[in-house]
Design a protein around this motif. Structure first.
Motif, short mmCIF file in Angstrom:
data_model
loop_
_atom_site.label_atom_id
_atom_site.label_comp_id
_atom_site.label_asym_id
_atom_site.label_seq_id
_atom_site.Cartn_x
_atom_site.Cartn_y
_atom_site.Cartn_z
N CYS A 274 12.98 16.95 -2.68
CA CYS A 274 13.32 16.43 -1.35
C CYS A 274 12.70 15.08 -1.03
CB CYS A 274 12.96 17.45 -0.27
SG CYS A 274 11.19 17.80 -0.10
N CYS A 275 11.61 14.72 -1.69
CA CYS A 275 11.01 13.37 -1.57
C CYS A 275 10.96 12.88 -0.12
CB CYS A 275 11.79 12.39 -2.43
SG CYS A 275 11.86 12.81 -4.18
N PRO A 276 10.26 13.57 0.78
CA PRO A 276 10.27 13.16 2.18
C PRO A 276 9.32 12.01 2.52
CG PRO A 276 8.90 15.08 1.95
CD PRO A 276 9.49 14.81 0.58
N ALA A 277 8.44 11.64 1.60
CA ALA A 277 7.45 10.60 1.92
C ALA A 277 8.12 9.23 2.00
CB ALA A 277 6.34 10.57 0.88
N ARG A 278 7.63 8.43 2.93
CA ARG A 278 8.00 7.03 3.05
C ARG A 278 6.70 6.25 3.09
NH1 ARG A 278 11.67 9.70 1.89
NH2 ARG A 278 13.68 9.95 2.97
N PHE A 279 6.71 5.04 2.53
CA PHE A 279 5.49 4.28 2.35
C PHE A 279 5.63 2.89 2.95
CE2 PHE A 279 6.08 7.30 -1.07
CZ PHE A 279 4.87 7.99 -1.08
N VAL A 280 4.70 2.54 3.83
CA VAL A 280 4.65 1.19 4.36
C VAL A 280 3.42 0.53 3.75
CG1 VAL A 280 4.46 -0.26 6.42
CG2 VAL A 280 5.76 1.89 6.51
N PHE A 281 3.63 -0.52 2.97
CA PHE A 281 2.54 -1.25 2.34
C PHE A 281 2.14 -2.40 3.25
CE2 PHE A 281 4.76 0.81 -1.21
CZ PHE A 281 3.69 1.41 -1.87
N VAL A 282 1.10 -2.19 4.03
CA VAL A 282 0.65 -3.19 5.00
C VAL A 282 -0.28 -4.15 4.26
CG1 VAL A 282 -0.50 -3.55 7.21
CG2 VAL A 282 0.78 -1.43 6.81
N ARG A 283 0.17 -5.40 4.09
CA ARG A 283 -0.60 -6.34 3.28
C ARG A 283 -0.68 -7.73 3.88
NH1 ARG A 283 4.11 -7.70 2.72
NH2 ARG A 283 5.28 -8.59 1.00
N THR A 284 -0.08 -7.97 5.05
CA THR A 284 -0.15 -9.27 5.69
C THR A 284 -1.13 -9.21 6.86
OG1 THR A 284 1.62 -8.79 7.27
CG2 THR A 284 2.27 -9.70 5.12
N PRO A 285 -1.69 -10.35 7.25
CA PRO A 285 -2.56 -10.36 8.45
C PRO A 285 -1.84 -9.82 9.69
CG PRO A 285 -2.79 -12.41 7.23
CD PRO A 285 -1.66 -11.67 6.59
N ILE B 218 0.59 3.16 4.71
CA ILE B 218 0.87 4.25 5.65
C ILE B 218 1.75 5.24 4.89
CG2 ILE B 218 1.87 4.92 7.87
CD1 ILE B 218 1.61 1.94 8.72
N VAL B 219 1.18 6.39 4.58
CA VAL B 219 1.95 7.46 3.97
C VAL B 219 2.60 8.22 5.12
CG1 VAL B 219 1.90 9.52 2.51
CG2 VAL B 219 0.34 7.61 2.04
N ALA B 220 3.91 8.14 5.17
CA ALA B 220 4.65 8.74 6.27
C ALA B 220 5.62 9.79 5.74
CB ALA B 220 5.42 7.66 7.04
N GLU B 221 6.22 10.51 6.67
CA GLU B 221 7.26 11.48 6.30
C GLU B 221 8.50 11.17 7.13
OE1 GLU B 221 6.21 15.29 9.01
OE2 GLU B 221 4.66 14.74 7.55
N ASP B 222 9.64 11.38 6.52
CA ASP B 222 10.91 11.19 7.20
C ASP B 222 11.39 12.55 7.69
OD1 ASP B 222 13.48 10.65 8.05
OD2 ASP B 222 14.11 9.66 6.20
N ALA B 223 11.46 12.72 9.01
CA ALA B 223 11.87 14.01 9.57
C ALA B 223 13.30 14.37 9.18
CB ALA B 223 11.73 13.99 11.09
N GLU B 224 14.08 13.38 8.80
CA GLU B 224 15.46 13.63 8.39
C GLU B 224 15.64 13.44 6.88
OE1 GLU B 224 17.95 11.29 10.99
OE2 GLU B 224 17.62 12.66 12.66
#
Length: 198
Positions: free
Chosen positions: A51-62, A88-94
């Motif tokens: 199901c791969c529900p994880a979503r990833f935001v790579f915060v790397r800018t000021p 940010i390790v997130a999950e997609d509710a959908e």
């Protein structure tokens, strides 16, 4: 390829035995190409019904770090602002909307759309697994990782996920660790304290 041959001691050390949570960072960049390689490794880890529900935001800018700043606890503030990347390790509710692509041999979508509780449990459990794969993949690629729970999830979600079905699970700082920031190794439970042979 089979999985019968164990990794050598150097690999086991890098992934587990001598790997440590990183709190300080050397001033070395983490390239977008390396982040893509990291994702290409972690995405291969197993999840329920793929199901791969994880979503990833790579915060790397000021600018990205400034958006994250108000959500951080005081103990996580300095190390996060100095980390080359904060994920940010997130999950997609959908997440179940992707199942026709990810699990094409069965109609798995109703397994989750018929029960909000089942969907929420699957999203949380499997996104947490994928976050753990991220930590191991980072170590395998020579990066240090500093996972954290000390943040305000509602503030992160408002800053990064407004208008989406994504929600934050936990944070992971990434970069090349500075050994001077590593704390002494804490004890772990012995097999007899944590395991049962049934």
């Amino acid at each position: 390829m089979g999985t019968d041959a164990p990794l050598d001691d150097a690999a086991l050390d890098a992934l587990f035995r001598t790997a440590r949570t990183q709190n300080k960072w050397r001033d070395l960049p983490v390239s977008d190409d390396l982040l893509r390689r990291l994702y290409d490794l972690l995405k291969m880890g197993p999840t329920s019904a793929n199901c791969c529900p994880a979503r990833f935001v790579f915060v790397r800018t000021p600018e990205g770090k400034e958006r994250l700043l108000p959500a951080l606890s005081s103990g996580n503030l300095e190390k996060t602002m100095k980390a080359p990347v904060t994920v940010i390790v997130a999950e997609d509710a959908e997440f179940h909307d992707q199942l026709p692509k990810l699990f094409p041999h069965a109609d798995a979508r109703p397994w989750f759309t018929s029960s909000l509780q089942a969907a929420n449990e699957a999203a949380f459990r499997n996104s947490t697994l994928q976050g753990a794969y991220l930590i191991l993949a980072a170590r395998a690629l020579g990066l240090g990782a500093g996972p954290m729970s000390g943040f305000n999830a509602k503030l992160v979600d408002a800053a990064f996920f407004e208008g989406t079905k994504w929600r934050s699970n936990f944070l992971v700082n990434l970069g090349y660790g500075d050994p001077s920031g590593v704390s002494p190794r804490l004890p772990r439970l012995d097999f007899e304290e944590a395991c049962v042979l049934a």
